[in-house]
Design a protein around this motif. Structure first.
Motif, PDB file in Angstrom:
ATOM      1  N   LEU A  28       0.826  -1.203   0.000  1.00 34.82           N
ATOM      2  CA  LEU A  28       0.000   0.000   0.000  1.00 34.82           C
ATOM      3  C   LEU A  28       0.865   1.260   0.000  1.00 34.82           C
ATOM      4  O   LEU A  28       0.546   2.240  -0.674  1.00 34.82           O
ATOM      5  N   GLU A  29       1.967   1.230   0.749  1.00 36.91           N
ATOM      6  CA  GLU A  29       2.869   2.381   0.775  1.00 36.91           C
ATOM      7  C   GLU A  29       3.413   2.678  -0.617  1.00 36.91           C
ATOM      8  O   GLU A  29       3.635   3.837  -0.976  1.00 36.91           O
ATOM      9  N   MET A  30       3.617   1.614  -1.404  1.00 37.44           N
ATOM     10  CA  MET A  30       4.146   1.789  -2.752  1.00 37.44           C
ATOM     11  C   MET A  30       3.064   2.153  -3.757  1.00 37.44           C
ATOM     12  O   MET A  30       3.218   3.096  -4.549  1.00 37.44           O
ATOM     13  N   ILE A  31       1.921   1.447  -3.726  1.00 42.67           N
ATOM     14  CA  ILE A  31       0.963   1.545  -4.815  1.00 42.67           C
ATOM     15  C   ILE A  31       0.088   2.794  -4.749  1.00 42.67           C
ATOM     16  O   ILE A  31      -0.243   3.392  -5.787  1.00 42.67           O
ATOM     17  N   ILE A  32      -0.308   3.225  -3.553  1.00 44.83           N
ATOM     18  CA  ILE A  32      -1.234   4.359  -3.465  1.00 44.83           C
ATOM     19  C   ILE A  32      -0.625   5.641  -4.032  1.00 44.83           C
ATOM     20  O   ILE A  32      -1.277   6.342  -4.820  1.00 44.83           O
ATOM     21  N   PRO A  33       0.626   6.001  -3.707  1.00 45.56           N
ATOM     22  CA  PRO A  33       1.210   7.186  -4.343  1.00 45.56           C
ATOM     23  C   PRO A  33       1.320   7.047  -5.865  1.00 45.56           C
ATOM     24  O   PRO A  33       1.150   8.031  -6.599  1.00 45.56           O
ATOM     25  N   GLN A  34       1.581   5.817  -6.352  1.00 44.52           N
ATOM     26  CA  GLN A  34       1.693   5.605  -7.793  1.00 44.52           C
ATOM     27  C   GLN A  34       0.336   5.812  -8.479  1.00 44.52           C
ATOM     28  O   GLN A  34       0.263   6.372  -9.579  1.00 44.52           O
ATOM     29  N   ILE A  35      -0.740   5.369  -7.826  1.00 44.49           N
ATOM     30  CA  ILE A  35      -2.082   5.569  -8.386  1.00 44.49           C
ATOM     31  C   ILE A  35      -2.445   7.047  -8.375  1.00 44.49           C
ATOM     32  O   ILE A  35      -2.946   7.594  -9.371  1.00 44.49           O
ATOM     33  N   LYS A  36      -2.188   7.719  -7.270  1.00 36.88           N
ATOM     34  CA  LYS A  36      -2.518   9.145  -7.167  1.00 36.88           C
ATOM     35  C   LYS A  36      -1.734   9.982  -8.169  1.00 36.88           C
ATOM     36  O   LYS A  36      -2.234  10.997  -8.673  1.00 36.88           O
ATOM     37  N   ALA A  37      -0.517   9.547  -8.467  1.00 39.86           N
ATOM     38  CA  ALA A  37       0.315  10.276  -9.434  1.00 39.86           C
ATOM     39  C   ALA A  37      -0.037   9.942 -10.878  1.00 39.86           C
ATOM     40  O   ALA A  37       0.486  10.571 -11.801  1.00 39.86           O
TER      41      ALA A  37
END
Length: 303
Positions: free
Chosen positions: A255-264
């Protein structure tokens, strides 16, 4: 306190399934559920908001032996994964009103749950996420799909370098040689059958195959054999199966990795949302004829 009772509709597996599943293999059943939580218990009452339809559920509609999951029980509700809202809680870890991701033990409108995982902004990334992760790591990615719309989506929305419609390819060996003239380094296996056979011939020396599923085999009375397994020896290929259950301990890190990638906007996803609990059986059955475009989800309630 007056006892609060709510009508609850559930999806029941009528019998074990042979061949392709049909909506008639399932039926709806109404019962009542008590919404009150007794003091001193850790019972949580949930309202299901979204349900996930996944190919592995087909396997559970048959009588399984020696499998990593248990068969559904004919005459009982089927189970799956979903997103729910806490209505009542006797557990201090789960406050009323929060949204949770969970395994739904009995698919219905409401249910009780003693243990779940909490996250306040759940996101779903389906199999196309594998290709996007590979692109992030610098790989050249080629995908396959079953119609032109999906092929175009792989290239235009998910950023794949190439994609092809496997239903239009009569010689998969030749197709893979066309897209991978120097061979394949990594193959994410979710198909099985003829595709796996063709891939084995086209792997590079010391190539790697991660085996996640074999959807082409789930509805067959007798599964197809794989004829090119000797390539594992000749090319020193590493082929290994994996299950998500083995990696649950890494979920917070994911989650720490994927959520910022989705938001970006670096990782994108598509959901095929069927509205209404009554459409859950047709949504599940549609997976096996390619009717869905994206991750198949059933929306029970929009909150």
């Amino acid at each position: 306190m007056a006892e609060e009772v709510m009508n609850n509709k559930q999806i029941i597996l009528k019998h074990y399934v042979e061949g392709y599943p049909k909506e008639s293999d399932m039926e709806f059943k109404n019962n009542n559920i008590k919404l009150n939580v007794q003091e001193g218990t850790n019972v949580v009452v949930l309202k299901n908001l979204y349900l996930s339809c996944d190919p592995y559920m087909r396997s559970r509609m048959s009588k399984l032996e020696g499998c990593y999951v248990q068969s559904f029980t004919p005459g009982s509700p089927i189970t799956g994964c979903g997103v729910a809202k806490v209505l009542k809680s006797g557990d201090s870890n789960f406050q009323e009103g929060v949204v949770v991701i969970l395994v739904v033990e009995k698919i219905g409108m409401f249910h009780l749950r003693w243990r779940m995982d909490y996250h306040d902004s759940p996101q779903l990334v389906s199999k196309n996420g594998v290709g996007q992760f590979a692109k992030m790591l610098g790989c050249c990615v080629v995908g396959s799909a079953g119609n032109k719309q999906k092929v175009d989506m792989l290239k235009t929305k998910f950023g794949f370098d190439e994609a092809f419609n496997y239903k239009e390819e009569h010689d998969l060996d030749a197709t893979l040689k066309r897209y991978f003239p120097d061979g394949i380094d990594i193959y994410f296996e979710n198909v099985g059958g003829k595709m796996l056979d063709a891939v084995l011939v086209n792997m590079k020396l010391h190539g790697r195959i991660a085996v996640c599923g074999m959807i082409s085999q789930y509805n067959l009375d007798k599964t197809e054999g794989v004829h090119n397994l000797f390539c594992l020896i000749a090319k020193r290929i590493r082929m290994e199966g994996f299950l998500v259950f083995d990696y649950y301990h890494l979920y917070p890190k994911y989650l720490e990795m994927i959520i910022p990638q989705i938001k970006a906007g670096n990782i994108v996803y598509v959901e095929d949302i069927a509205e209404g609990f009554e459409n859950a059986p047709s949504a599940l059955v549609g997976l096996f004829s390619g009717l869905n475009v994206g991750k198949q989800v059933v929306m029970i309630s929009c909150e």
